[in-house]
Design an enzyme around this catalytic site. Structure first.
Site, PDB file in Angstrom:
ATOM      1  N   ARG A  42       0.836  -1.217   0.000  1.00 41.00           N
ATOM      2  CA  ARG A  42       0.000   0.000   0.000  1.00 41.00           C
ATOM      3  C   ARG A  42       0.865   1.259   0.000  1.00 41.00           C
ATOM      4  NH1 ARG A  42      -2.974  -3.734  -0.485  1.00 41.00           N
ATOM      5  NH2 ARG A  42      -5.121  -3.902   0.285  1.00 41.00           N
ATOM      6  N   GLU A  95      -4.316   3.923   6.347  1.00 42.45           N
ATOM      7  CA  GLU A  95      -4.062   3.724   4.914  1.00 42.45           C
ATOM      8  C   GLU A  95      -4.462   4.967   4.095  1.00 42.45           C
ATOM      9  OE1 GLU A  95      -5.951   1.107   1.774  1.00 42.45           O
ATOM     10  OE2 GLU A  95      -5.109  -0.396   3.107  1.00 42.45           O
ATOM     11  N   SER A 126     -10.203  -0.458   3.733  1.00 45.14           N
ATOM     12  CA  SER A 126      -9.429  -0.703   4.958  1.00 45.14           C
ATOM     13  C   SER A 126      -8.885   0.624   5.465  1.00 45.14           C
ATOM     14  CB  SER A 126      -8.245  -1.621   4.679  1.00 45.14           C
ATOM     15  OG  SER A 126      -8.673  -2.833   4.146  1.00 45.14           O
TER      16      SER A 126
HETATM   17  N1  EPU Z   1     -10.491 -10.374  11.033  1.00 47.81           N
HETATM   18  C1  EPU Z   1     -11.103 -10.427  12.247  1.00 47.81           C
HETATM   19  N2  EPU Z   1     -12.013  -9.456  12.551  1.00 47.81           N
HETATM   20  C2  EPU Z   1     -12.312  -8.455  11.705  1.00 47.81           C
HETATM   21  C3  EPU Z   1     -11.663  -8.389  10.457  1.00 47.81           C
HETATM   22  C4  EPU Z   1     -10.744  -9.365  10.143  1.00 47.81           C
HETATM   23  O1  EPU Z   1     -10.867 -11.330  13.031  1.00 47.81           O
HETATM   24  O2  EPU Z   1     -13.135  -7.620  12.058  1.00 47.81           O
HETATM   25  C5  EPU Z   1      -9.548 -11.421  10.646  1.00 47.81           C
HETATM   26  C6  EPU Z   1     -10.173 -12.309   9.574  1.00 47.81           C
HETATM   27  O3  EPU Z   1     -10.895 -13.352  10.134  1.00 47.81           O
HETATM   28  C7  EPU Z   1      -8.973 -12.817   8.825  1.00 47.81           C
HETATM   29  C8  EPU Z   1      -7.967 -11.687   8.949  1.00 47.81           C
HETATM   30  O4  EPU Z   1      -8.423 -10.847  10.012  1.00 47.81           O
HETATM   31  O5  EPU Z   1      -8.450 -13.979   9.432  1.00 47.81           O
HETATM   32  C9  EPU Z   1      -7.748 -10.923   7.672  1.00 47.81           C
HETATM   33  O6  EPU Z   1      -8.992 -10.422   7.185  1.00 47.81           O
HETATM   34  P1  EPU Z   1      -9.318 -10.329   5.611  1.00 47.81           P
HETATM   35  O7  EPU Z   1      -8.970 -11.611   4.939  1.00 47.81           O
HETATM   36  O8  EPU Z   1     -10.678  -9.787   5.483  1.00 47.81           O
HETATM   37  O9  EPU Z   1      -8.290  -9.311   5.025  1.00 47.81           O
HETATM   38  P2  EPU Z   1      -7.737  -7.955   5.632  1.00 47.81           P
HETATM   39  O10 EPU Z   1      -6.332  -8.168   6.054  1.00 47.81           O
HETATM   40  O11 EPU Z   1      -8.679  -7.420   6.625  1.00 47.81           O
HETATM   41  C10 EPU Z   1      -6.776  -7.124   3.331  1.00 47.81           C
HETATM   42  C11 EPU Z   1      -6.729  -5.825   2.576  1.00 47.81           C
HETATM   43  C12 EPU Z   1      -8.053  -5.596   1.840  1.00 47.81           C
HETATM   44  C13 EPU Z   1      -8.266  -6.739   0.884  1.00 47.81           C
HETATM   45  C14 EPU Z   1      -8.268  -8.061   1.687  1.00 47.81           C
HETATM   46  C15 EPU Z   1      -8.366  -9.262   0.782  1.00 47.81           C
HETATM   47  C16 EPU Z   1      -5.239  -4.374   3.852  1.00 47.81           C
HETATM   48  C17 EPU Z   1      -5.132  -3.219   4.769  1.00 47.81           C
HETATM   49  N3  EPU Z   1      -6.479  -4.731   3.509  1.00 47.81           N
HETATM   50  O12 EPU Z   1      -7.773  -6.992   4.335  1.00 47.81           O
HETATM   51  O13 EPU Z   1      -7.926  -4.408   1.083  1.00 47.81           O
HETATM   52  O14 EPU Z   1      -9.486  -6.594   0.186  1.00 47.81           O
HETATM   53  O15 EPU Z   1      -7.037  -8.190   2.434  1.00 47.81           O
HETATM   54  O16 EPU Z   1      -7.160  -9.456   0.102  1.00 47.81           O
HETATM   55  O17 EPU Z   1      -4.232  -4.932   3.433  1.00 47.81           O
HETATM   56  C18 EPU Z   1      -8.332  -2.053   1.183  1.00 47.81           C
HETATM   57  O18 EPU Z   1      -7.109  -1.905   1.189  1.00 47.81           O
HETATM   58  O19 EPU Z   1      -9.115  -1.072   1.198  1.00 47.81           O
HETATM   59  C19 EPU Z   1      -8.868  -3.400   1.200  1.00 47.81           C
HETATM   60  C20 EPU Z   1     -10.164  -3.629   1.325  1.00 47.81           C
END
Ligand code: EPU
Length: 356
Positions: free
Chosen positions: A164, A352, A253
């Site tokens: 990012r 972000e 995010s």
């Molecule tokens: N989780 C929780 N509680 C929550 C949210 C997440 O326990 O409220 C846990 C989930 O269960 C999972 C882990 O955290 O085990 C990761 O969650 P997720 O797979 O949804 O991905 P993320 O790390 O929250 C990132 C990107 C997203 C992208 C997704 C899918 C960043 C900051 N965000 O989210 O990007 O869509 O992976 O690849 O890297 C964005 O940048 O705006 C964005 C949406």
């Protein structure tokens, strides 16, 4: 050159925050951008480049001259033995552009489906989702230097992509070193991206190693999905856990997933065995910021009209309706989250979006 005065920005930022641009110019092509830079009145004045407004928090009216990028166009410019090279104008809507590439039988961007924002903003934060980052599909971009009016082209190395992150998020070189534009100094506030080219590898190979996608394959029994199928799954996955900005204002995010050393991670695991963490290729460990925020009990909480989304704690939302959250409320909420995550885990979360 038409300078619009006191332009409401609420519909130009996906958070739906109320703010105005004191002065705004629409940039429909490179010539319009050059005209602004050459203009006697605006030359040397601060400028702010606005794309789809999907990654900004407006904390007040915008005083710098807002350049609203509306450069359009989508073309397959070259078919090489190992790749298709596709070009799009910076003002194209990202999600529409991804859909268009698939309609043209040019697969490769399907994992980046439905990300809000414009093509021009996509390299700025090196958008990424479901195992693909923009830098994996990037060829080069054209931009205009807002100080000199010169056009220039950057390749991936010159964009200095990180998680990012890119050269466009770092401050420029010190005075006297301006000519080092091509040498990797920051271009924050200095570059207006006009066109982006993508390299879509041939033959196409699906990227499926993401948990949510593996689940879809199991559920549907489809073992070798095509690009359109992956696109549609990702749209469904995103819609199920991320709020649609047209309905609930948000900027995706709100925090980056922090990285820690294996030692720091072991120390946290000893205290918090359930923490979600992923080893990275460089040996560091990435922690799920959403999990950290969730563990601090923030899901569904609000400060004023700013809130934490119920289905994904990493996303801050505008609950305002008729009286939308202010940028100040969003930042107060973000600050409170940062404090509680730091107090509990000793980890500093980094926002972000760009705060203006
Ligand atoms: N989780 C929780 N509680 C929550 C949210 C997440 O326990 O409220 C846990 C989930 O269960 C999972 C882990 O955290 O085990 C990761 O969650 P997720 O797979 O949804 O991905 P993320 O790390 O929250 C990132 C990107 C997203 C992208 C997704 C899918 C960043 C900051 N965000 O989210 O990007 O869509 O992976 O690849 O890297 C964005 O940048 O705006 C964005 C949406």
């Amino acid at each position: 050159m038409v300078v619009e005065k006191n332009v409401p920005l609420q519909s130009y930022n996906t958070f739906g925050i109320i703010a105005r641009a004191h002065n705004l110019v629409r940039i429909a092509d490179e010539a319009a951008a050059r005209e602004v830079v050459a203009d006697a009145m605006w030359r040397g004045m601060p400028k702010f480049v606005l794309g789809g407004g999907s990654n900004i928090v407006l904390t007040g009216d915008v005083k710098p001259l807002v350049l609203k990028v509306e450069i359009l166009g989508r073309t397959l410019i070259e078919t090489q033995p190992r790749a298709w090279i596709v070009e799009a104008g910076a003002g194209e809507n990202w999600a529409d552009f991804v859909r268009w590439t698939l309609e043209q039988d040019l697969p490769g961007l399907e994992n980046l489906a439905l990300i809000p924002g414009t093509v021009g903003a996509s390299p700025v934060q090196n958008i990424g989702a479901y195992g693909v980052e923009l830098q994996d599909r990037f060829e080069s971009l054209d931009a205009l230097d807002l100080n000199t009016g010169r056009s220039f082209t950057l390749n991936a190395a010159q964009c200095a992509f990180g998680y990012r992150d890119s050269v466009f998020k770092h401050p420029p070189a010190l005075a006297g070193q301006e000519d080092s534009l091509q040498q990797g100094f920051g271009l924050e506030g200095r570059a207006l991206i006009t066109r982006v080219r993508f390299r879509l590898p041939r033959p196409w190979k699906p990227v499926l190693g993401y948990l949510d996608l593996e689940r879809k394959m199991r559920e549907t029994g489809v073992a070798d999905p095509g690009a359109q199928q992956i696109h549609d799954w990702i749209c469904a996955i995103r819609s199920a856990k991320l709020p649609d900005p047209r309905v609930i204002g948000n900027a995706g995010s709100f925090f980056k997933n922090p990285t820690v050393t294996p030692e720091q991670c072991a120390d946290i695991i000893a205290r918090e065995p359930r923490i979600v963490h992923y080893p990275m290729p460089d040996g560091s460990i990435k922690l799920a910021a959403g999990w950290l925020i969730d563990a601090c009990g923030w899901k569904g909480k609000t400060v004023g009209n700013a809130g934490v989304y119920e289905k994904q704690a990493l996303v801050l939302v505008n609950r305002g309706g008729a009286t939308p959250a202010t940028g100040g409320e969003v930042m107060t909420l973000a600050g409170a989250i940062q404090t509680s995550v730091y107090e509990r885990f000793g980890i500093r979360l980094e926002p972000e979006p760009v705060v203006i």
